[in-house]
Design a protein around this motif. Structure first.
Motif, PDB file in Angstrom:
ATOM      1  N   SER A 195      -0.778  11.233   7.552  1.00 53.78           N
ATOM      2  CA  SER A 195       0.206  10.678   6.622  1.00 53.78           C
ATOM      3  C   SER A 195      -0.352   9.552   5.751  1.00 53.78           C
ATOM      4  CB  SER A 195       1.426  10.152   7.387  1.00 53.78           C
ATOM      5  OG  SER A 195       2.112  11.213   8.014  1.00 53.78           O
ATOM      6  N   HIS A 196      -1.482   9.009   6.165  1.00 54.12           N
ATOM      7  CA  HIS A 196      -2.177   8.013   5.341  1.00 54.12           C
ATOM      8  C   HIS A 196      -3.648   8.066   5.725  1.00 54.12           C
ATOM      9  CE1 HIS A 196      -2.103   5.328   8.871  1.00 54.12           C
ATOM     10  NE2 HIS A 196      -0.798   5.563   8.952  1.00 54.12           N
ATOM     11  N   ILE A 197      -4.478   7.296   5.071  1.00 56.01           N
ATOM     12  CA  ILE A 197      -5.929   7.430   5.233  1.00 56.01           C
ATOM     13  C   ILE A 197      -6.356   7.205   6.685  1.00 56.01           C
ATOM     14  CG2 ILE A 197      -8.195   6.596   4.533  1.00 56.01           C
ATOM     15  CD1 ILE A 197      -6.744   8.023   2.277  1.00 56.01           C
ATOM     16  N   GLU A 198      -5.903   6.113   7.286  1.00 56.11           N
ATOM     17  CA  GLU A 198      -6.318   5.803   8.647  1.00 56.11           C
ATOM     18  C   GLU A 198      -5.785   6.840   9.632  1.00 56.11           C
ATOM     19  OE1 GLU A 198      -8.307   4.211  11.723  1.00 56.11           O
ATOM     20  OE2 GLU A 198      -8.586   3.812   9.583  1.00 56.11           O
ATOM     21  N   GLU A 199      -4.557   7.274   9.438  1.00 56.01           N
ATOM     22  CA  GLU A 199      -3.997   8.300  10.309  1.00 56.01           C
ATOM     23  C   GLU A 199      -4.765   9.611  10.152  1.00 56.01           C
ATOM     24  OE1 GLU A 199       0.388   8.574  11.118  1.00 56.01           O
ATOM     25  OE2 GLU A 199       0.139  10.486  10.074  1.00 56.01           O
ATOM     26  N   SER A 200      -5.176   9.929   8.941  1.00 63.40           N
ATOM     27  CA  SER A 200      -5.971  11.136   8.709  1.00 63.40           C
ATOM     28  C   SER A 200      -7.306  11.051   9.444  1.00 63.40           C
ATOM     29  CB  SER A 200      -6.209  11.333   7.206  1.00 63.40           C
ATOM     30  OG  SER A 200      -4.999  11.510   6.513  1.00 63.40           O
ATOM     31  N   ARG A 201      -7.866   9.859   9.453  1.00 64.95           N
ATOM     32  CA  ARG A 201      -9.139   9.658  10.159  1.00 64.95           C
ATOM     33  C   ARG A 201      -8.954   9.826  11.663  1.00 64.95           C
ATOM     34  NH1 ARG A 201     -10.262   5.246   7.866  1.00 64.95           N
ATOM     35  NH2 ARG A 201     -11.620   6.136   6.275  1.00 64.95           N
ATOM     36  N   LYS A 202      -7.866   9.287  12.189  1.00 67.60           N
ATOM     37  CA  LYS A 202      -7.599   9.419  13.625  1.00 67.60           C
ATOM     38  C   LYS A 202      -7.272  10.865  13.996  1.00 67.60           C
ATOM     39  CE  LYS A 202      -5.978   4.673  14.418  1.00 67.60           C
ATOM     40  NZ  LYS A 202      -4.821   3.819  14.809  1.00 67.60           N
ATOM     41  N   GLY A 213      -4.623  13.137   3.914  1.00 72.22           N
ATOM     42  CA  GLY A 213      -3.833  12.829   2.729  1.00 72.22           C
ATOM     43  C   GLY A 213      -2.933  11.629   2.909  1.00 72.22           C
ATOM     44  N   VAL A 214      -2.062  11.418   1.917  1.00 70.73           N
ATOM     45  CA  VAL A 214      -1.154  10.274   1.906  1.00 70.73           C
ATOM     46  C   VAL A 214       0.261  10.768   1.627  1.00 70.73           C
ATOM     47  CG1 VAL A 214      -0.556   8.111   0.752  1.00 70.73           C
ATOM     48  CG2 VAL A 214      -2.952   8.657   1.204  1.00 70.73           C
ATOM     49  N   HIS A 215       1.131  10.568   2.597  1.00 70.40           N
ATOM     50  CA  HIS A 215       2.545  10.932   2.514  1.00 70.40           C
ATOM     51  C   HIS A 215       3.234  10.041   1.474  1.00 70.40           C
ATOM     52  CE1 HIS A 215       6.737  11.273   3.911  1.00 70.40           C
ATOM     53  NE2 HIS A 215       6.382  12.317   4.637  1.00 70.40           N
ATOM     54  N   PRO A 216       4.287  10.554   0.822  1.00 71.04           N
ATOM     55  CA  PRO A 216       4.982   9.698  -0.162  1.00 71.04           C
ATOM     56  C   PRO A 216       5.518   8.393   0.412  1.00 71.04           C
ATOM     57  CG  PRO A 216       6.213  11.742   0.284  1.00 71.04           C
ATOM     58  CD  PRO A 216       4.837  11.914   0.827  1.00 71.04           C
ATOM     59  N   HIS A 217       5.827   8.363   1.711  1.00 69.52           N
ATOM     60  CA  HIS A 217       6.259   7.099   2.317  1.00 69.52           C
ATOM     61  C   HIS A 217       5.173   6.030   2.203  1.00 69.52           C
ATOM     62  CE1 HIS A 217       9.828   8.968   3.580  1.00 69.52           C
ATOM     63  NE2 HIS A 217       9.594   9.156   4.859  1.00 69.52           N
ATOM     64  N   HIS A 218       3.917   6.476   2.156  1.00 70.44           N
ATOM     65  CA  HIS A 218       2.784   5.542   2.115  1.00 70.44           C
ATOM     66  C   HIS A 218       2.137   5.490   0.731  1.00 70.44           C
ATOM     67  CE1 HIS A 218       2.719   4.885   6.490  1.00 70.44           C
ATOM     68  NE2 HIS A 218       3.057   6.156   6.583  1.00 70.44           N
ATOM     69  N   ALA A 219       2.819   6.027  -0.275  1.00 65.55           N
ATOM     70  CA  ALA A 219       2.219   6.099  -1.609  1.00 65.55           C
ATOM     71  C   ALA A 219       1.912   4.726  -2.194  1.00 65.55           C
ATOM     72  CB  ALA A 219       3.134   6.880  -2.550  1.00 65.55           C
ATOM     73  N   SER A 220       2.634   3.703  -1.752  1.00 63.62           N
ATOM     74  CA  SER A 220       2.359   2.349  -2.244  1.00 63.62           C
ATOM     75  C   SER A 220       0.958   1.879  -1.838  1.00 63.62           C
ATOM     76  CB  SER A 220       3.409   1.361  -1.726  1.00 63.62           C
ATOM     77  OG  SER A 220       3.463   1.369  -0.313  1.00 63.62           O
ATOM     78  N   GLU A 221       0.362   2.552  -0.838  1.00 62.34           N
ATOM     79  CA  GLU A 221      -0.989   2.215  -0.395  1.00 62.34           C
ATOM     80  C   GLU A 221      -2.050   2.927  -1.237  1.00 62.34           C
ATOM     81  OE1 GLU A 221      -1.171   3.245   3.770  1.00 62.34           O
ATOM     82  OE2 GLU A 221       0.813   2.394   4.155  1.00 62.34           O
ATOM     83  N   TRP A 222      -1.625   3.846  -2.110  1.00 64.74           N
ATOM     84  CA  TRP A 222      -2.588   4.616  -2.895  1.00 64.74           C
ATOM     85  C   TRP A 222      -3.400   3.686  -3.787  1.00 64.74           C
ATOM     86  CZ3 TRP A 222      -4.066   9.476  -2.245  1.00 64.74           C
ATOM     87  CH2 TRP A 222      -4.860  10.067  -3.223  1.00 64.74           C
ATOM     88  N   ALA A 223      -4.719   3.870  -3.754  1.00 63.57           N
ATOM     89  CA  ALA A 223      -5.613   2.986  -4.496  1.00 63.57           C
ATOM     90  C   ALA A 223      -6.701   3.801  -5.188  1.00 63.57           C
ATOM     91  CB  ALA A 223      -6.245   1.968  -3.539  1.00 63.57           C
ATOM     92  N   THR A 224      -7.504   3.123  -5.967  1.00 66.14           N
ATOM     93  CA  THR A 224      -8.555   3.793  -6.742  1.00 66.14           C
ATOM     94  C   THR A 224      -9.471   4.621  -5.854  1.00 66.14           C
ATOM     95  OG1 THR A 224      -8.516   1.957  -8.302  1.00 66.14           O
ATOM     96  CG2 THR A 224     -10.426   3.416  -8.380  1.00 66.14           C
ATOM     97  N   GLN A 225      -9.765   4.122  -4.658  1.00 65.96           N
ATOM     98  CA  GLN A 225     -10.721   4.796  -3.779  1.00 65.96           C
ATOM     99  C   GLN A 225     -10.078   5.853  -2.879  1.00 65.96           C
ATOM    100  OE1 GLN A 225      -9.704   1.683  -3.590  1.00 65.96           O
ATOM    101  NE2 GLN A 225      -9.480   0.951  -1.486  1.00 65.96           N
ATOM    102  N   SER A 226      -8.769   6.006  -2.942  1.00 68.44           N
ATOM    103  CA  SER A 226      -8.089   6.896  -1.995  1.00 68.44           C
ATOM    104  C   SER A 226      -8.553   8.346  -2.098  1.00 68.44           C
ATOM    105  CB  SER A 226      -6.572   6.820  -2.194  1.00 68.44           C
ATOM    106  OG  SER A 226      -6.086   5.530  -1.895  1.00 68.44           O
ATOM    107  N   SER A 227      -8.669   8.848  -3.314  1.00 67.54           N
ATOM    108  CA  SER A 227      -9.124  10.240  -3.484  1.00 67.54           C
ATOM    109  C   SER A 227     -10.506  10.444  -2.876  1.00 67.54           C
ATOM    110  CB  SER A 227      -9.144  10.625  -4.966  1.00 67.54           C
ATOM    111  OG  SER A 227      -7.861  10.922  -5.437  1.00 67.54           O
ATOM    112  N   GLN A 228     -11.395   9.496  -3.100  1.00 74.01           N
ATOM    113  CA  GLN A 228     -12.752   9.615  -2.555  1.00 74.01           C
ATOM    114  C   GLN A 228     -12.732   9.552  -1.031  1.00 74.01           C
ATOM    115  OE1 GLN A 228     -15.458  10.460  -4.242  1.00 74.01           O
ATOM    116  NE2 GLN A 228     -16.558  10.531  -2.286  1.00 74.01           N
ATOM    117  N   GLN A 229     -11.870   8.724  -0.464  1.00 70.52           N
ATOM    118  CA  GLN A 229     -11.774   8.644   0.997  1.00 70.52           C
ATOM    119  C   GLN A 229     -11.260   9.957   1.591  1.00 70.52           C
ATOM    120  OE1 GLN A 229      -9.250   5.121   0.987  1.00 70.52           O
ATOM    121  NE2 GLN A 229     -10.893   3.901   1.924  1.00 70.52           N
TER     122      GLN A 229
END
Length: 264
Positions: A40-47, A64-80
């Motif tokens: 649902s977000h970067i760290e959760e995807s990693r786990k 990926g990043v769930h819409p609940h966590h979209a406020s965390e979306w940043a420039t590097q998110s796609s690369q991560q």
């Protein structure tokens, strides 16, 4: 025994995380031989990725990043996300989409995160697992921009109406059906719609630990939904579609494995 793949399980960050060994074993006992762990977000995807390495061939994951966590979306998110997607067990980009029901993230940020994840899925030629709540018009408009470039697209936990069903089928989406269909209070419309989903576009899921089927008898002592209840959901859906259970189970298993590019 029919085989199943649960295409949406929230193991990380949920009440099931401390019981993964039991959850996986009890699911396997009833034929749920594989499942997809949602990121649902970067760290959760990693786990989720790390958890899959403990259960190879039983667990797969998304990044990926769930819409609940979209406020965390940043420039590097796609690369991560792209980096995480290199792992063999990561079989889809997501869970991404729009959720205007709770609005945990600003809507413009949701739309940005959704569009950029669709763009990434198109670039990587990976399936995408999507979420939509009370956001049909914007969701569809963004999806249409990228759909022709996506190899496969799944709207999980579909609970829409006849109009949205027609629109999503027109976009050649796969649709995931949960225990929502077993809820006599709010699942009646969905129960009427599931027979309209083509055989090759329907998948089944628990969305554990959420959406415990209300019609289960005896009722489970715990309110937590689990992958082991997927055969019950599949049986309910098969009855609504007036299909033999074994045939429906085989069809949805093959649909799931094929969608994520897995052997069956």
């Amino acid at each position: 025994m029919p085989q199943f793949m649960d295409i949406a399980v929230n193991l990380i960050g949920s009440k099931l995380e401390t019981e993964v060994d039991r959850v996986v074993a009890e699911a396997a006992d009833v034929g749920v031989s594989s499942m997809l762990v949602i990121g649902s977000h970067i760290e959760e995807s990693r786990k989720a990725l790390e958890l899959c390495t403990v259960f190879p061939e039983q667990l797969y994951s998304t990044a990926g990043v769930h819409p609940h966590h979209a406020s965390e979306w940043a420039t590097q998110s796609s690369q991560q996300i792209k980096q995480l997607s290199l792992a063999q067990c990561v079989v889809a980009i997501g869970e991404c989409g729009l959720d205007y029901n709770r609005d945990f993230s600003p809507r413009p940020k949701q739309r940005q995160a959704f569009a950029e994840q669709l763009e990434l899925a198109a670039e990587l030629q990976m399936p995408v697992l999507m979420h939509e709540r009370d956001a049909h018009a914007d969701f569809l408009a963004i999806l249409k921009e990228y759909r022709s470039h996506l190899p496969a697209a799944l709207l999980h936990c579909f609970t829409g109406n006849r109009e949205s069903l027609a629109a999503y089928l027109e976009q050649d989406l796969h649709l995931g059906i949960t225990g929502w269909v077993c809820d006599e209070r709010r699942g009646q419309e969905l129960a009427e719609l599931v027979p309209l989903i083509p055989d090759n576009r329907i998948l089944v899921e628990t969305d554990s630990p959420y959406l415990l089927p209300r019609s289960m008898r005896p009722k489970p002592k715990s309110s937590k939904n689990e992958p082991k209840y997927l055969p019950y959901i599949a049986e309910c859906v098969a009855q609504l579609r007036q299909q033999p259970f074994d045939d429906f189970a085989l069809q949805t298993y093959q649909n799931s494995r094929s969608f994520f590019g897995l052997p069956y």
